[in-house]
Design a protein around this motif. Structure first.
Motif, short mmCIF file in Angstrom:
data_model
loop_
_atom_site.label_atom_id
_atom_site.label_comp_id
_atom_site.label_asym_id
_atom_site.label_seq_id
_atom_site.Cartn_x
_atom_site.Cartn_y
_atom_site.Cartn_z
N HIS A 270 17.12 35.37 15.74
CA HIS A 270 16.12 35.06 16.75
C HIS A 270 14.74 35.55 16.33
CE1 HIS A 270 19.20 34.53 20.26
NE2 HIS A 270 19.26 33.55 19.38
N ALA A 271 14.68 36.70 15.65
CA ALA A 271 13.39 37.19 15.16
C ALA A 271 12.81 36.23 14.13
CB ALA A 271 13.56 38.59 14.55
N ALA A 272 13.65 35.73 13.23
CA ALA A 272 13.18 34.79 12.21
C ALA A 272 12.77 33.46 12.82
CB ALA A 272 14.27 34.58 11.16
N GLN A 273 13.51 33.01 13.81
CA GLN A 273 13.21 31.73 14.45
C GLN A 273 11.87 31.79 15.18
OE1 GLN A 273 16.64 30.17 16.38
NE2 GLN A 273 15.53 28.64 17.56
N ALA A 274 11.64 32.89 15.90
CA ALA A 274 10.37 33.05 16.60
C ALA A 274 9.21 33.16 15.61
CB ALA A 274 10.42 34.29 17.49
N TYR A 275 9.43 33.91 14.55
CA TYR A 275 8.38 34.10 13.54
C TYR A 275 8.03 32.77 12.87
CZ TYR A 275 5.90 36.19 9.57
OH TYR A 275 4.95 36.55 8.64
N ILE A 286 5.58 27.42 9.61
CA ILE A 286 6.57 27.31 8.53
C ILE A 286 7.90 26.74 9.05
CG2 ILE A 286 5.52 29.15 7.17
CD1 ILE A 286 7.74 31.02 8.12
N ALA A 287 8.10 26.75 10.38
CA ALA A 287 9.28 26.10 10.95
C ALA A 287 9.28 24.60 10.71
CB ALA A 287 9.37 26.39 12.44
N LYS A 295 17.29 26.91 6.27
CA LYS A 295 17.72 28.30 6.47
C LYS A 295 18.12 28.55 7.92
CE LYS A 295 14.72 30.21 2.83
NZ LYS A 295 13.55 31.10 2.54
N LEU A 296 17.30 28.11 8.84
CA LEU A 296 17.60 28.33 10.26
C LEU A 296 18.88 27.60 10.68
CD1 LEU A 296 13.99 28.08 11.70
CD2 LEU A 296 15.40 30.15 11.59
N ALA A 297 19.05 26.37 10.19
CA ALA A 297 20.26 25.61 10.54
C ALA A 297 21.50 26.30 10.01
CB ALA A 297 20.16 24.19 9.99
#
Length: 395
Positions: A270-275, A286-287, A295-297
């Motif tokens: 969740h931290a990476a997704q928000a960032y 960058i999302a 990476k997120l998937a």
């Protein structure tokens, strides 16, 4: 007629895992999450950086009031909740920090479980209500400097002296050790491995703190030193003889890790997704880039599979059908994948990924310990290997 589904995927729970939990399980998760958000989250990065928890006893009492200490045990002030409720509590605790989940796990699944399962009624009455309330803290002494994965090689010994027992030896990497009021210690005797309930104020017992850790820094880790510790005959755990006793306790703790590791993974994810949604490079978040989305998937996929495995094992445990090799499968998979999720999350955060301003590096470092304790990845691999081949490859 085909049913047309409407609505949107929850970006933080795209698999819809929350729908699989019962109302009681969701209530437990919500209560633990709220407690952590108020009592621990604002401070845990500082505790990690300092390498200490300022007032472990006060925290233990708060956890006791929350009802999570020995929450899956029956009677003696314990909450008597299901294995799955205990599991979701572990997930929420470790989403805050592995050290917090370790405190609860060692207290409930090791020290309390050992006394509850193997102890005398007098031992249960003396210790379990205090441990459940957090008024006393417990630890579990099995691992030694030269006996980790091979507990049968332990050197700690207990000898009879009249009606008493006298213990000599060393235990290593003991969570809660230097703040514990009682230690469940396993030792070699002339009649095999036996367990003892050791009040830590007993002469000859000491618990030096282990320092210079780079993992589980928001957790108390100690050595236990037993130098002629004299105990009455009533200190012996009457129901446990041989390694079956401590290994049953470890299986309880490993089950909590199956869930807990997914909490650390969720926090990093969740931290990476928000960032990724906020960090702009080359004119867009960058999302929006394909490699970040991959990476997120992948992180969401592995997290979802890990939670599904944990929930399946929880349902089996509640039905009385969970086997030790299945716990090994869960611990092996979920800790390994949680580490991969944290490491991937670190790459999304770039240089910020190593800062304690974000939870990622803290979870990543903590999971390096979780990977090793309660059975290394190698040992759990061999447990699963033996289960599927019928061949033991430990020696």
């Amino acid at each position: 007629m085909p049913i047309e589904l409407t609505g949107q995927v929850d970006p933080r729970d795209p698999a819809g895992l929350s729908a699989l939990l019962t109302a009681d399980e969701r209530d437990v998760a919500s209560s633990v999450r709220q407690f952590c958000a108020e009592a621990v989250d604002p401070y845990v990065a500082e505790w990690f950086e300092r390498g200490e928890i300022p007032d472990v006893r006060a925290l233990a009492k708060e956890l006791g009031a929350l009802g999570v200490l020995g929450m899956h045990l029956e009677g003696y002030g314990c909450a008597g909740m299901s294995a799955s409720q205990y599991g979701v509590a572990c997930l929420e605790l470790e989403a805050t920090d592995s050290g917090l989940r370790s405190l609860v796990s060692v207290q409930g699944s090791l020290a309390m479980f050992a006394i509850h399962r193997w102890g005398s009624e007098e031992q249960r009455q003396e210790w379990l209500p205090r441990l459940a309330a957090g008024e006393a803290i417990g630890c579990f002494g099995l691992t030694e400097p030269d006996a980790g994965s091979d507990p049968a090689a332990m050197r700690t010994r207990a000898r009879r002296d009249g009606d008493d027992w006298v213990l000599d030896g060393r235990k290593m990497w003991i969570t809660n050790g230097s703040v514990a009021d009682v230690a469940v210690v396993w030792a070699r005797t002339d009649e095999g491995v036996r367990g003892f309930v050791v009040p830590t104020a007993t002469p000859g017992f000491s618990a030096p703190v282990i320092k210079h850790k780079m993992s589980l820094r928001a957790s108390v880790t100690s050595e236990l030193v037993l130098d002629g510790v004299r105990l009455p005959s009533t200190a012996l755990l009457p129901g446990a003889q041989g390694l079956r006793g401590p290994l049953a306790c470890l299986n309880e703790a490993r089950y909590g890790i199956v869930w807990g590791a997914m909490g650390a993974a969720r926090s990093a994810l969740h931290a990476a997704q928000a960032y990724a949604g906020e960090r702009t490079q080359f004119g867009k978040p960058i999302a929006a880039f394909q490699l970040t989305q991959q990476k997120l998937a992948d992180m969401h996929l592995e997290y979802a599979k890990g939670v599904l495995l944990a929930l399946h094992l929880g349902r089996r445990k509640d039905a009385g059908q969970l086997l030790p090799a299945q716990v090994s499968m869960g611990k092996l998979n979920n800790v390994r994948e949680a580490l991969r999720i944290c490491r991937t999350a670190r790459t999304i955060l770039g240089a910020n990924g190593i800062s304690l301003e974000f939870p990622v590096i803290r979870h990543m470092n903590n999971l390096e310990s979780v990977l090793t304790y309660e059975g290394t990845a190698e040992m759990h691999t061999l447990v699963v290997g033996q289960a599927v081949t019928g061949q033991a490859a430990f020696r």
